[in-house]
Design a protein around this motif. Structure first.
Motif, PDB file in Angstrom:
ATOM      1  N   ARG A 114     -12.607  16.913  31.360  1.00 22.33           N
ATOM      2  CA  ARG A 114     -13.972  16.594  30.929  1.00 22.33           C
ATOM      3  C   ARG A 114     -13.922  16.039  29.515  1.00 22.33           C
ATOM      4  O   ARG A 114     -13.273  16.631  28.648  1.00 22.33           O
ATOM      5  CB  ARG A 114     -14.861  17.850  30.933  1.00 22.33           C
ATOM      6  CG  ARG A 114     -15.061  18.434  32.314  1.00 22.33           C
ATOM      7  CD  ARG A 114     -16.033  19.602  32.287  1.00 22.33           C
ATOM      8  NE  ARG A 114     -15.923  20.363  33.527  1.00 22.33           N
ATOM      9  CZ  ARG A 114     -16.545  21.506  33.768  1.00 22.33           C
ATOM     10  NH1 ARG A 114     -17.341  22.033  32.849  1.00 22.33           N
ATOM     11  NH2 ARG A 114     -16.376  22.128  34.921  1.00 22.33           N
ATOM     12  N   GLU A 116     -15.233  16.200  26.492  1.00 23.37           N
ATOM     13  CA  GLU A 116     -16.123  17.118  25.782  1.00 23.37           C
ATOM     14  C   GLU A 116     -15.940  16.978  24.278  1.00 23.37           C
ATOM     15  O   GLU A 116     -14.959  16.402  23.809  1.00 23.37           O
ATOM     16  CB  GLU A 116     -15.747  18.566  26.149  1.00 23.37           C
ATOM     17  CG  GLU A 116     -15.883  18.886  27.618  1.00 23.37           C
ATOM     18  CD  GLU A 116     -16.818  20.034  27.881  1.00 23.37           C
ATOM     19  OE1 GLU A 116     -17.866  20.131  27.206  1.00 23.37           O
ATOM     20  OE2 GLU A 116     -16.500  20.835  28.769  1.00 23.37           O
ATOM     21  N   ARG A 122     -12.827  24.741  24.147  1.00 26.96           N
ATOM     22  CA  ARG A 122     -13.403  23.575  24.811  1.00 26.96           C
ATOM     23  C   ARG A 122     -12.443  22.402  24.683  1.00 26.96           C
ATOM     24  O   ARG A 122     -12.295  21.816  23.631  1.00 26.96           O
ATOM     25  CB  ARG A 122     -14.763  23.259  24.180  1.00 26.96           C
ATOM     26  CG  ARG A 122     -15.653  22.421  25.059  1.00 26.96           C
ATOM     27  CD  ARG A 122     -17.066  22.332  24.529  1.00 26.96           C
ATOM     28  NE  ARG A 122     -17.852  23.533  24.743  1.00 26.96           N
ATOM     29  CZ  ARG A 122     -18.316  23.935  25.923  1.00 26.96           C
ATOM     30  NH1 ARG A 122     -18.079  23.221  27.000  1.00 26.96           N
ATOM     31  NH2 ARG A 122     -19.008  25.038  26.042  1.00 26.96           N
ATOM     32  N   LEU A 123     -11.750  22.111  25.785  1.00 31.21           N
ATOM     33  CA  LEU A 123     -10.713  21.091  25.788  1.00 31.21           C
ATOM     34  C   LEU A 123     -11.106  19.944  26.710  1.00 31.21           C
ATOM     35  O   LEU A 123     -12.093  20.053  27.441  1.00 31.21           O
ATOM     36  CB  LEU A 123      -9.398  21.717  26.299  1.00 31.21           C
ATOM     37  CG  LEU A 123      -8.799  22.797  25.407  1.00 31.21           C
ATOM     38  CD1 LEU A 123      -7.841  23.666  26.207  1.00 31.21           C
ATOM     39  CD2 LEU A 123      -8.075  22.156  24.236  1.00 31.21           C
ATOM     40  N   GLN A 128      -8.220  25.826  35.509  1.00 32.94           N
ATOM     41  CA  GLN A 128      -9.067  26.823  36.160  1.00 32.94           C
ATOM     42  C   GLN A 128      -8.327  27.490  37.310  1.00 32.94           C
ATOM     43  O   GLN A 128      -7.571  26.830  38.025  1.00 32.94           O
ATOM     44  CB  GLN A 128     -10.313  26.152  36.767  1.00 32.94           C
ATOM     45  CG  GLN A 128     -11.248  25.532  35.754  1.00 32.94           C
ATOM     46  CD  GLN A 128     -12.505  24.979  36.397  1.00 32.94           C
ATOM     47  OE1 GLN A 128     -12.469  24.493  37.534  1.00 32.94           O
ATOM     48  NE2 GLN A 128     -13.614  25.050  35.689  1.00 32.94           N
ATOM     49  N   ARG A 259     -26.342  27.293  34.853  1.00 35.59           N
ATOM     50  CA  ARG A 259     -25.053  26.677  35.154  1.00 35.59           C
ATOM     51  C   ARG A 259     -25.128  25.149  35.132  1.00 35.59           C
ATOM     52  O   ARG A 259     -26.168  24.565  35.346  1.00 35.59           O
ATOM     53  CB  ARG A 259     -24.465  27.163  36.474  1.00 35.59           C
ATOM     54  CG  ARG A 259     -24.591  28.654  36.655  1.00 35.59           C
ATOM     55  CD  ARG A 259     -23.325  29.472  36.536  1.00 35.59           C
ATOM     56  NE  ARG A 259     -22.114  28.725  36.630  1.00 35.59           N
ATOM     57  CZ  ARG A 259     -21.366  28.388  35.589  1.00 35.59           C
ATOM     58  NH1 ARG A 259     -21.694  28.749  34.396  1.00 35.59           N
ATOM     59  NH2 ARG A 259     -20.263  27.715  35.759  1.00 35.59           N
ATOM     60  N   VAL A 278     -15.977  33.106  30.340  1.00 33.44           N
ATOM     61  CA  VAL A 278     -14.641  32.868  30.893  1.00 33.44           C
ATOM     62  C   VAL A 278     -14.687  32.479  32.353  1.00 33.44           C
ATOM     63  O   VAL A 278     -13.783  31.827  32.855  1.00 33.44           O
ATOM     64  CB  VAL A 278     -13.671  34.078  30.786  1.00 33.44           C
ATOM     65  CG1 VAL A 278     -13.001  34.127  29.451  1.00 33.44           C
ATOM     66  CG2 VAL A 278     -14.316  35.376  31.134  1.00 33.44           C
ATOM     67  N   ARG A 307      -9.410  29.924  28.070  1.00 35.58           N
ATOM     68  CA  ARG A 307     -10.321  30.924  27.480  1.00 35.58           C
ATOM     69  C   ARG A 307      -9.851  32.328  27.817  1.00 35.58           C
ATOM     70  O   ARG A 307      -9.984  33.260  27.015  1.00 35.58           O
ATOM     71  CB  ARG A 307     -11.752  30.707  27.980  1.00 35.58           C
ATOM     72  CG  ARG A 307     -12.361  29.453  27.412  1.00 35.58           C
ATOM     73  CD  ARG A 307     -13.840  29.349  27.735  1.00 35.58           C
ATOM     74  NE  ARG A 307     -14.302  27.979  27.482  1.00 35.58           N
ATOM     75  CZ  ARG A 307     -15.547  27.572  27.696  1.00 35.58           C
ATOM     76  NH1 ARG A 307     -16.457  28.407  28.169  1.00 35.58           N
ATOM     77  NH2 ARG A 307     -15.887  26.328  27.447  1.00 35.58           N
TER      78      ARG A 307
END
Ligand code: ATP
Ligand code: MG
Length: 417
Positions: A114, A116, A122-123, A128, A259, A278, A307
């Motif tokens: 992403r 960002e 925040r990368l 995930q 969300r 998280v 995270r």
């Protein structure tokens, strides 16, 4: 010297000294998933852009601001996956897994991309581990999916966690809520950011998830969807809470969470620490149909691994790290070096982690190096050892010596493991 290169902003290498942390976390996640009969799925790193426009939703921050989208050499628009769920649904539909006995329980560990604003936690490429369960509309499944995430985080030893849940309603109750929300927002329309102004007609709920301060101020007192739920959503939510009580998982109802993805219906949840979220997840009963499959309910979550690691470190939780080598095999001369080389090759198939001298070090330097690596045992092969066919294994922790036959490979393996 040529100019040194740097990794792109918002990306991080997993360095060898940190590999054990990742392997451990991934191992715990896979182990927990197995206790629920969840099987692994892997999907490509990129997809047709269209998938995310339809799956994530074209009014979301992800689609509007954050996707790595480009034309490939065949002039097709492709996108690096910004999240794991839509690709898994695409694959589930494409491979007709919906024809099998349900539910379908899937998990994955994947990078996600992403664009960002890079900051702590925040990368632009992050990772995930996630679970997606298809085919069950039962509230017990919402609770079970939450339990998979909680089991994983607890097994890792995390303590500072709280579970926040909310209900986003369904296509029955959403329109009424959207009307109420629009009525409220209309009074403050001019104060909204430009992105939110464009969301106002199409998807007013997205405005609740905007990261702009001025929008947050406005939405602070907005009506909440819990007050507009239809009977079915209401009773579903009540049952999810009952099942969470059975699991003795404490939760907080947080009407503020919506969300960042459009596909959610009914239950949504976040597992938060004092620093950040998280884990995020929820039910998305319309996505499979939206992506060309049958009308089939679904629920899932994704944990952000970076995270998670930051939280483990903050809580002072030690991740078990194996020793790199059980045995360092030193050698005094050319013939002995060959014997060491041979011995290592015989020990490794028995699971012994061993190392020899590939650097032309003196015996003294070898032992210093072995010590630095934290080898559990060392041995030195010299002329005497070769002729007597016996070696001394030195336990580095206390200096104790064990004499073993150089010909009994199994005994050596047993002694150093
Ligand atoms: P946030 O509100 O923090 O932006 P999100 O709602 O966009 O999170 P999800 O899309 O639900 O996050 O992703 C699930 C998890 O993935 C998050 O809870 C987080 O741990 C992790 N995650 C999301 N975006 C990033 C990122 N840019 N860098 C690192 N981790 C991330
Ligand atoms: Mg986000």
């Amino acid at each position: 010297m040529a100019m040194e290169m740097q990794a792109p902003k918002g990306t991080k290498d997993m360095l060898p000294q940190d590999a054990y942390k990742w392997q451990y976390i991934e191992g715990v996640f896979r182990e927990v998933a197995k206790t629920y009969g969840i099987r692994e799925i892997r999907t490509p790193m990129f997809e047709h852009t269209e998938l995310f426009l339809r799956g994530v939703g074209d009014t979301t921050d992800i689609v509007q601001k954050e996707m790595y989208t480009f034309k490939d050499k065949g002039d097709r628009s492709v996108t690096l996956k910004p999240e794991g769920t839509s690709p898994v649904v695409r694959s589930f539909v494409e491979s007709r897994l919906f024809n099998e006995a349900q539910p379908t329980k899937l998990c994955y560990i994947t990078p996600a991309f992403r664009y960002e604003n890079v900051q702590k936690g925040r990368l632009r490429q992050f990772h995930q581990c996630g679970v997606e369960v298809f085919g069950s509309k039962e509230p017990s499944m919402d609770a079970e999916v939450i339990a998979v995430a909680m089991d994983t985080l607890k097994k890792l030893g995390l303590k500072s966690l709280s579970l926040h849940i909310n209900n986003l309603g369904c296509p029955n109750c959403r329109p009424k809520y959207n009307e109420a929300l629009k009525k409220f927002l209309a009074e403050n329309y001019d104060g909204l950011c430009d992105t939110c102004k464009s969301r106002f007609e199409k998807n007013p709920m997205r405005i609740l998830d905007c990261k702009e301060k001025k929008c947050n101020e406005i939405t602070k007192n907005a009506p909440i969807i819990l007050d507009y739920m239809c009977e079915e959503c209401d009773s579903h939510f009540a049952k999810v809470k009952e099942y969470l009580d059975i699991l003795e998982i404490p939760y907080e109802i947080d009407p503020g969470i919506v969300r960042g993805l459009d596909y959610y219906t009914k239950t949504i949840f976040e597992i938060v620490t004092p620093d950040f979220t998280v884990c995020g997840g929820g039910r998305y009963d319309k996505l499979i149909e939206e992506l060309g499959g049958p009308d089939m309910p679904a629920v899932g979550f994704a944990i952000g691994i970076e995270r998670l690691i930051m939280t483990l470190e903050k809580e002072g939780i030690e991740i078990p790290n194996e020793t790199l080598f059980d045995l360092y095999i030193g050698a005094r001369g050319e013939e002995e070096r060959k014997a060491a080389f041979k011995l290592a090759s015989q020990l490794r198939p028995l699971g012994v982690k061993c190392e020899i001298n590939h650097m032309g070090r003196s015996v003294k330097a070898e032992m210093k190096y072995a010590n630095k690596l934290g080898c559990t045992f060392t041995t030195i092969i010299g002329e005497d050892e070769l002729s007597n066919k016996k070696i001394n294994l030195k336990r580095m922790s206390d200096g104790e010596i064990f004499e073993v036959s150089l010909e009994n490979i199994e005994e050596i393996a047993k002694s150093v493991k």
